[in-house]
Motif scaffolding. Structure first.
Motif, PDB file in Angstrom:
ATOM      1  N   LYS A  28       0.721  -1.241   0.056  1.00 28.95           N
ATOM      2  CA  LYS A  28      -0.103  -0.054   0.140  1.00 28.95           C
ATOM      3  C   LYS A  28       0.980   1.246  -0.034  1.00 28.95           C
ATOM      4  O   LYS A  28       0.126   2.320   0.252  1.00 28.95           O
ATOM      5  CB  LYS A  28      -1.018  -0.033   1.122  1.00 28.95           C
ATOM      6  N   ASP A  81     -10.621  -1.888   4.897  1.00 32.15           N
ATOM      7  CA  ASP A  81     -10.362  -0.553   4.890  1.00 32.15           C
ATOM      8  C   ASP A  81      -9.527   0.017   5.831  1.00 32.15           C
ATOM      9  O   ASP A  81      -9.897   0.742   6.791  1.00 32.15           O
ATOM     10  CB  ASP A  81     -11.542   0.198   4.820  1.00 32.15           C
ATOM     11  N   SER A  83      -4.913   0.459   6.800  1.00 29.19           N
ATOM     12  CA  SER A  83      -3.602   0.386   6.691  1.00 29.19           C
ATOM     13  C   SER A  83      -2.777   0.615   7.641  1.00 29.19           C
ATOM     14  O   SER A  83      -2.902   1.271   8.528  1.00 29.19           O
ATOM     15  CB  SER A  83      -3.273   1.197   5.590  1.00 29.19           C
ATOM     16  N   GLY A 312      -7.774   4.191   8.307  1.00 28.55           N
ATOM     17  CA  GLY A 312      -8.810   3.435   8.029  1.00 28.55           C
ATOM     18  C   GLY A 312      -9.491   2.915   9.421  1.00 28.55           C
ATOM     19  O   GLY A 312      -9.349   3.471  10.573  1.00 28.55           O
ATOM     20  N   SER A 336     -17.892   4.314   6.976  1.00 29.04           N
ATOM     21  CA  SER A 336     -16.950   4.258   5.915  1.00 29.04           C
ATOM     22  C   SER A 336     -17.388   3.419   4.778  1.00 29.04           C
ATOM     23  O   SER A 336     -18.015   2.294   4.950  1.00 29.04           O
ATOM     24  CB  SER A 336     -15.549   3.559   6.498  1.00 29.04           C
ATOM     25  N   GLY A 338     -16.605   2.314   0.962  1.00 28.19           N
ATOM     26  CA  GLY A 338     -15.238   2.117   0.046  1.00 28.19           C
ATOM     27  C   GLY A 338     -15.625   0.806  -0.838  1.00 28.19           C
ATOM     28  O   GLY A 338     -16.565   0.195  -0.792  1.00 28.19           O
ATOM     29  N   PHE A 340     -14.350  -1.966  -0.364  1.00 30.52           N
ATOM     30  CA  PHE A 340     -14.848  -3.176   0.335  1.00 30.52           C
ATOM     31  C   PHE A 340     -15.874  -3.049   1.251  1.00 30.52           C
ATOM     32  O   PHE A 340     -16.209  -3.859   1.999  1.00 30.52           O
ATOM     33  CB  PHE A 340     -13.369  -3.175   1.323  1.00 30.52           C
ATOM     34  N   LYS A 343     -18.550   0.226   6.489  1.00 28.50           N
ATOM     35  CA  LYS A 343     -18.390  -0.345   7.742  1.00 28.50           C
ATOM     36  C   LYS A 343     -18.606   0.924   9.015  1.00 28.50           C
ATOM     37  O   LYS A 343     -17.954   1.908   8.778  1.00 28.50           O
ATOM     38  CB  LYS A 343     -16.638  -0.701   8.047  1.00 28.50           C
TER      39      LYS A 343
END
Length: 383
Positions: A28, A81, A83, A312, A336, A338, A340, A343
């Motif tokens: 990432k 989501d 990192s 995230g 959130s 995104g 994925f 959440k």
């Protein structure tokens, strides 16, 4: 001369590392740098000073191991989501992180029913996003340094929010006063406030209520950890420090760094008086309602896997909710969305400095009781 010598050592070390250590790829991240050069940049950014070439070499070994760990975490959570990356704990081993920054593991306290929070009905539908940190009732992110003082930060920052919620000027209050002066105990549950060795926000509220107030950060500045604005200090334990519940006290301290020498009740913030405190039930919808109606809330969590969080929604795969070692402040919530999926999360203010995480904050999965975040939710009440 000492700084020049140190800079030369770092330069030589990085040059040698460039020729012999190869490269480490961070998932990432868009760059790929030699680990020695990366370590040199990290040292400069975080102003690390090592006492010898041997210590420098040892820390570089830890740094390399942590790069591998960060890579593994990013791979493990690649479909989520969140990192992980380098931060100020990049030269800490896992044990050092636990022992220097987190509190000793402890079971959640069982709160008396008399202190149960009385819900205030929310007349409007719950919003998708809400955040007190944008509404002028949350102070700046601070750094507890290498000391287990998160419990005091969490409690004091809750009180700061309560004070501002009553239309008072947003004021940074003294965490150091609580760390040095509070030795409150809940003997029936084997709980106590232990200064740099950990404590409990609900006991801190009781201490401030008992002594009649708290000074400002300017009048009684933080110094217990390396992150203190005034540097380190050799603090003395409070007079009622409980060796049985807290462990051996610090073996050396200066009298001028004791609570008795530094506290000034005549400088307590005028009219800031604690009337009591409440706990909120584990239902996270109720916690969100209490947050909206009452203000930022103190919480405790299991933070063992939070060392290298970067951004995230933190939703660890394994996290014991009954093994708490860190206290923080919930300031908001949201969802959130995104690639994925969606959440729900809590927005949480930490005390590890503004360079850590998302400008000193992190987002944590909401609605799952993750890491015990819903087990010790408390707030002070002001007169």
């Amino acid at each position: 001369m000492k700084d020049q010598t140190f800079a030369l050592v770092v330069l030589m070390f990085c040059v040698c590392a460039r020729g012999s250590l190869g490269k480490t790829e961070l998932v990432k991240d868009t760059y790929e740098e030699d680990t020695g050069v990366m370590f040199g940049k990290w040292i400069k950014e975080h102003k690390r000073i090592y006492s010898s070439v041997e210590e420098l070499s040892d820390r570089f070994t830890v740094f390399k191991d942590n790069l591998i760990q960060i890579q593994k975490l990013n791979q493990l959570y690649s479909n989520m989501d969140v990192s992980f990356g380098l931060n100020r704990f990049a030269d800490f081993t896992e044990n050092e992180f636990r022992n220097k920054v987190l509190m000793p593991k402890r079971q959640p306290a069982v709160f008396p029913q008399i202190n149960a929070y009385k819900s205030l009905k929310i007349d409007t539908e719950m919003p998708e996003q809400f955040d007190w940190s944008t509404k002028g009732v949350v102070t700046i992110v601070r750094d507890q340094g290498d000391a287990g003082t998160c419990w005091a930060f969490s409690a004091v920052q809750n009180i700061e929010g309560q004070w501002a919620m009553k239309s008072n000027q947003l004021t940074e209050l003294s965490v150091e006063q609580v760390v040095e002066c509070d030795a409150s105990q809940d003997v029936a549950q084997n709980k106590a406030d232990c200064g740099v060795f950990g404590g409990w926000p609900y006991l801190a509220y009781g201490y401030i209520q008992k002594v009649g107030g708290i000074q400002t950060e300017n009048d009684y500045p933080y110094c217990s950890g390396l992150g203190g604005d005034k540097g380190t200090c050799y603090i003395c334990q409070a007079d009622e420090y409980n060796k049985t519940l807290c462990g051996p006290p610090v073996t050396y301290c200066k009298k001028e760094d004791s609570c008795d020498a530094k506290i000034k009740p005549n400088m307590f913030v005028p009219d800031l008086k604690i009337a009591g405190w409440s706990w909120i039930e584990k239902n996270e919808t109720k916690i969100a309602e209490a947050l909206m109606s009452t203000g930022p809330l103190s919480v405790a969590i299991n933070a063992a896997t939070l060392q290298f969080y970067k951004s995230g929604v933190w939703d660890p795969l394994v996290c014991d909710p009954t093994s708490l070692d860190h206290a923080v402040l919930i300031t908001g919530f949201g969802t959130s969305k995104g690639i994925f999926g969606s959440k729900d999360y809590w927005k949480v203010k930490n005390s590890w400095g503004k360079k850590w995480g998302e400008d000193g904050y992190f987002r944590m999965a909401r609605g799952k009781g993750k890491c015990g975040i819903n087990t010790q939710v408390t707030t002070a009440h002001l007169k």
